[in-house]
Design a protein around this motif. Sequence first.
Motif, PDB file in Angstrom:
ATOM      1  N   MET A   1       5.423 -57.879 115.484  1.00  0.00           N
ATOM      2  CA  MET A   1       5.001 -59.127 116.052  1.00  0.00           C
ATOM      3  C   MET A   1       4.599 -58.485 117.501  1.00  0.00           C
ATOM      4  SD  MET A   1       6.925 -62.818 116.171  1.00  0.00           S
ATOM      5  CE  MET A   1       5.914 -63.760 115.127  1.00  0.00           C
ATOM      6  N   GLY A   2       3.715 -58.794 118.334  1.00  0.00           N
ATOM      7  CA  GLY A   2       3.305 -58.668 119.442  1.00  0.00           C
ATOM      8  C   GLY A   2       4.016 -59.146 120.464  1.00  0.00           C
ATOM      9  N   LEU A   3       3.835 -58.666 121.729  1.00  0.00           N
ATOM     10  CA  LEU A   3       4.561 -59.296 122.817  1.00  0.00           C
ATOM     11  C   LEU A   3       4.098 -60.716 123.080  1.00  0.00           C
ATOM     12  CD1 LEU A   3       6.517 -58.887 125.471  1.00  0.00           C
ATOM     13  CD2 LEU A   3       4.198 -58.097 126.602  1.00  0.00           C
ATOM     14  N   PHE A   4       2.818 -61.348 123.078  1.00  0.00           N
ATOM     15  CA  PHE A   4       2.360 -62.544 123.480  1.00  0.00           C
ATOM     16  C   PHE A   4       2.170 -63.295 121.987  1.00  0.00           C
ATOM     17  CE2 PHE A   4       1.067 -59.914 126.966  1.00  0.00           C
ATOM     18  CZ  PHE A   4       1.825 -60.740 128.013  1.00  0.00           C
ATOM     19  N   SER A   5       2.432 -62.976 120.865  1.00  0.00           N
ATOM     20  CA  SER A   5       2.091 -63.563 119.711  1.00  0.00           C
ATOM     21  C   SER A   5       3.506 -64.414 119.285  1.00  0.00           C
ATOM     22  CB  SER A   5       1.934 -62.558 118.515  1.00  0.00           C
ATOM     23  OG  SER A   5       2.925 -61.795 118.390  1.00  0.00           O
ATOM     24  N   LYS A   6       3.132 -65.741 118.859  1.00  0.00           N
ATOM     25  CA  LYS A   6       4.171 -66.741 118.494  1.00  0.00           C
ATOM     26  C   LYS A   6       3.644 -66.976 117.126  1.00  0.00           C
ATOM     27  CE  LYS A   6       4.849 -69.307 122.803  1.00  0.00           C
ATOM     28  NZ  LYS A   6       4.966 -70.434 123.316  1.00  0.00           N
ATOM     29  N   LYS A   7       4.960 -67.268 116.291  1.00  0.00           N
ATOM     30  CA  LYS A   7       4.760 -67.941 114.900  1.00  0.00           C
ATOM     31  C   LYS A   7       4.434 -69.322 115.100  1.00  0.00           C
ATOM     32  CE  LYS A   7       7.286 -68.483 110.815  1.00  0.00           C
ATOM     33  NZ  LYS A   7       8.719 -68.495 110.108  1.00  0.00           N
ATOM     34  N   PRO A   8       3.188 -69.770 114.341  1.00  0.00           N
ATOM     35  CA  PRO A   8       2.948 -71.074 114.408  1.00  0.00           C
ATOM     36  C   PRO A   8       3.997 -72.167 113.777  1.00  0.00           C
ATOM     37  CG  PRO A   8       1.839 -70.090 112.604  1.00  0.00           C
ATOM     38  CD  PRO A   8       2.404 -68.868 113.534  1.00  0.00           C
ATOM     39  N   LYS A   9       3.969 -72.970 114.883  1.00  0.00           N
ATOM     40  CA  LYS A   9       4.959 -74.145 114.370  1.00  0.00           C
ATOM     41  C   LYS A   9       4.576 -75.037 113.386  1.00  0.00           C
ATOM     42  CE  LYS A   9       7.230 -74.235 119.053  1.00  0.00           C
ATOM     43  NZ  LYS A   9       7.576 -75.467 120.105  1.00  0.00           N
ATOM     44  N   GLU A  10       5.368 -75.418 112.454  1.00  0.00           N
ATOM     45  CA  GLU A  10       5.101 -76.522 111.559  1.00  0.00           C
ATOM     46  C   GLU A  10       5.079 -77.851 112.202  1.00  0.00           C
ATOM     47  OE1 GLU A  10       4.872 -76.485 107.882  1.00  0.00           O
ATOM     48  OE2 GLU A  10       4.854 -74.639 108.410  1.00  0.00           O
ATOM     49  N   PRO A  11       4.023 -78.759 111.711  1.00  0.00           N
ATOM     50  CA  PRO A  11       3.892 -79.955 112.600  1.00  0.00           C
ATOM     51  C   PRO A  11       5.006 -80.910 112.520  1.00  0.00           C
ATOM     52  CG  PRO A  11       2.471 -79.827 110.462  1.00  0.00           C
ATOM     53  CD  PRO A  11       3.169 -78.609 110.909  1.00  0.00           C
ATOM     54  N   GLU A  12       5.172 -81.412 113.780  1.00  0.00           N
ATOM     55  CA  GLU A  12       6.508 -82.401 113.608  1.00  0.00           C
ATOM     56  C   GLU A  12       6.022 -83.865 113.169  1.00  0.00           C
ATOM     57  OE1 GLU A  12       7.988 -82.433 117.546  1.00  0.00           O
ATOM     58  OE2 GLU A  12       7.934 -80.414 117.923  1.00  0.00           O
ATOM     59  N   TYR A  13       6.687 -84.385 112.262  1.00  0.00           N
ATOM     60  CA  TYR A  13       6.214 -85.669 111.741  1.00  0.00           C
ATOM     61  C   TYR A  13       7.439 -86.552 111.259  1.00  0.00           C
ATOM     62  CZ  TYR A  13       6.919 -84.134 106.762  1.00  0.00           C
ATOM     63  OH  TYR A  13       7.590 -83.429 105.822  1.00  0.00           O
ATOM     64  N   ASP A  14       7.346 -87.569 111.246  1.00  0.00           N
ATOM     65  CA  ASP A  14       8.356 -88.685 110.940  1.00  0.00           C
ATOM     66  C   ASP A  14       8.298 -88.915 109.357  1.00  0.00           C
ATOM     67  OD1 ASP A  14      10.301 -90.565 110.644  1.00  0.00           O
ATOM     68  OD2 ASP A  14       9.256 -92.007 111.613  1.00  0.00           O
ATOM     69  N   ALA A  15       9.226 -88.283 108.533  1.00  0.00           N
ATOM     70  CA  ALA A  15       9.217 -88.364 107.180  1.00  0.00           C
ATOM     71  C   ALA A  15       9.168 -89.834 106.430  1.00  0.00           C
ATOM     72  CB  ALA A  15      10.246 -87.692 106.412  1.00  0.00           C
ATOM     73  N   ALA A  16       9.856 -90.710 107.124  1.00  0.00           N
ATOM     74  CA  ALA A  16       9.701 -92.255 106.711  1.00  0.00           C
ATOM     75  C   ALA A  16       8.445 -92.823 106.729  1.00  0.00           C
ATOM     76  CB  ALA A  16      10.888 -92.918 107.391  1.00  0.00           C
ATOM     77  N   ASP A  17       7.878 -92.696 108.211  1.00  0.00           N
ATOM     78  CA  ASP A  17       6.586 -93.101 108.491  1.00  0.00           C
ATOM     79  C   ASP A  17       5.379 -92.583 107.444  1.00  0.00           C
ATOM     80  OD1 ASP A  17       4.817 -94.687 109.928  1.00  0.00           O
ATOM     81  OD2 ASP A  17       4.297 -93.138 111.276  1.00  0.00           O
ATOM     82  N   CYS A  18       5.663 -91.134 107.368  1.00  0.00           N
ATOM     83  CA  CYS A  18       4.630 -90.512 106.235  1.00  0.00           C
ATOM     84  C   CYS A  18       4.624 -91.215 104.989  1.00  0.00           C
ATOM     85  CB  CYS A  18       5.141 -89.048 106.281  1.00  0.00           C
ATOM     86  SG  CYS A  18       3.955 -88.149 105.146  1.00  0.00           S
ATOM     87  N   THR A  19       5.847 -91.668 104.421  1.00  0.00           N
ATOM     88  CA  THR A  19       5.919 -92.290 103.344  1.00  0.00           C
ATOM     89  C   THR A  19       5.174 -93.673 103.266  1.00  0.00           C
ATOM     90  OG1 THR A  19       7.976 -90.971 102.771  1.00  0.00           O
ATOM     91  CG2 THR A  19       7.534 -92.983 101.170  1.00  0.00           C
ATOM     92  N   VAL A  20       5.601 -94.427 104.481  1.00  0.00           N
ATOM     93  CA  VAL A  20       4.754 -95.801 104.678  1.00  0.00           C
ATOM     94  C   VAL A  20       3.464 -95.612 104.677  1.00  0.00           C
ATOM     95  CG1 VAL A  20       4.610 -97.518 106.100  1.00  0.00           C
ATOM     96  CG2 VAL A  20       6.687 -96.776 105.894  1.00  0.00           C
ATOM     97  N   LYS A  21       2.968 -94.592 105.150  1.00  0.00           N
ATOM     98  CA  LYS A  21       1.527 -94.212 105.330  1.00  0.00           C
ATOM     99  C   LYS A  21       0.706 -94.099 103.979  1.00  0.00           C
ATOM    100  CE  LYS A  21       0.710 -94.633 110.345  1.00  0.00           C
ATOM    101  NZ  LYS A  21       1.126 -93.727 111.130  1.00  0.00           N
ATOM    102  N   LYS A  22       1.266 -93.217 103.272  1.00  0.00           N
ATOM    103  CA  LYS A  22       1.102 -92.687 101.911  1.00  0.00           C
ATOM    104  C   LYS A  22       0.989 -94.030 101.108  1.00  0.00           C
ATOM    105  CE  LYS A  22       2.187 -87.900 101.852  1.00  0.00           C
ATOM    106  NZ  LYS A  22       2.668 -86.680 101.588  1.00  0.00           N
ATOM    107  N   ILE A  23       1.907 -94.929 101.112  1.00  0.00           N
ATOM    108  CA  ILE A  23       1.750 -96.058 100.532  1.00  0.00           C
ATOM    109  C   ILE A  23       0.746 -96.991 100.801  1.00  0.00           C
ATOM    110  CG2 ILE A  23       3.078 -97.941  99.721  1.00  0.00           C
ATOM    111  CD1 ILE A  23       5.819 -96.430  99.843  1.00  0.00           C
TER     112      ILE A  23
END
Length: 176
Positions: A1-23
Amino acid sequence: MGLFSKKPKEPEYDAADCTVKKIRMREIFNGAVKDGSTYEILYAYMSSSKYEKGFVFDTNTTSFFYYIVGFRRQDFSLVFVQVDAALQEYAEPFYVDMDNVVNVSYTPKVQQVCFQYKKGSPSYGELLNIGSTSAKTLYGPKNIHQPEEIEAFLNFAEGFRAVLEQNGYKLDKWKR
């Protein structure tokens, strides 16, 4: 890993809201499409940009179109139902004429799947952005995390590519 490289973050989401939206997406899709329960679904969007050169100012306008995409592997059916960002209103379903599709490609870096139509068709094809959305998304529905649905849709697209290859079409490279 280089000096300026970053590991990409997983998207932050609300699991309960995600379930409601999928329904809610399933309710919309089943209400709009005959035999909607036989389809697998996922959220996708398309965007189009329009650049206009003006006398004083140049303008660039981008429009976003949000869809619930239904796909069925048994008969390779593909249906789009356009929805609003709040998942309240929806339009009539659009059935993709899969006999008119000659190429399927995927760009993993930007998570875009393209179903390209035959030459002479009224449009080039369908370019779907199939990534998940986070709680900080500025456009469209927020909190839709769909890694399993994306994998199922990519499997559907790969299966359709195999059918196109059997029919003798020359396809673009496919990389996951």
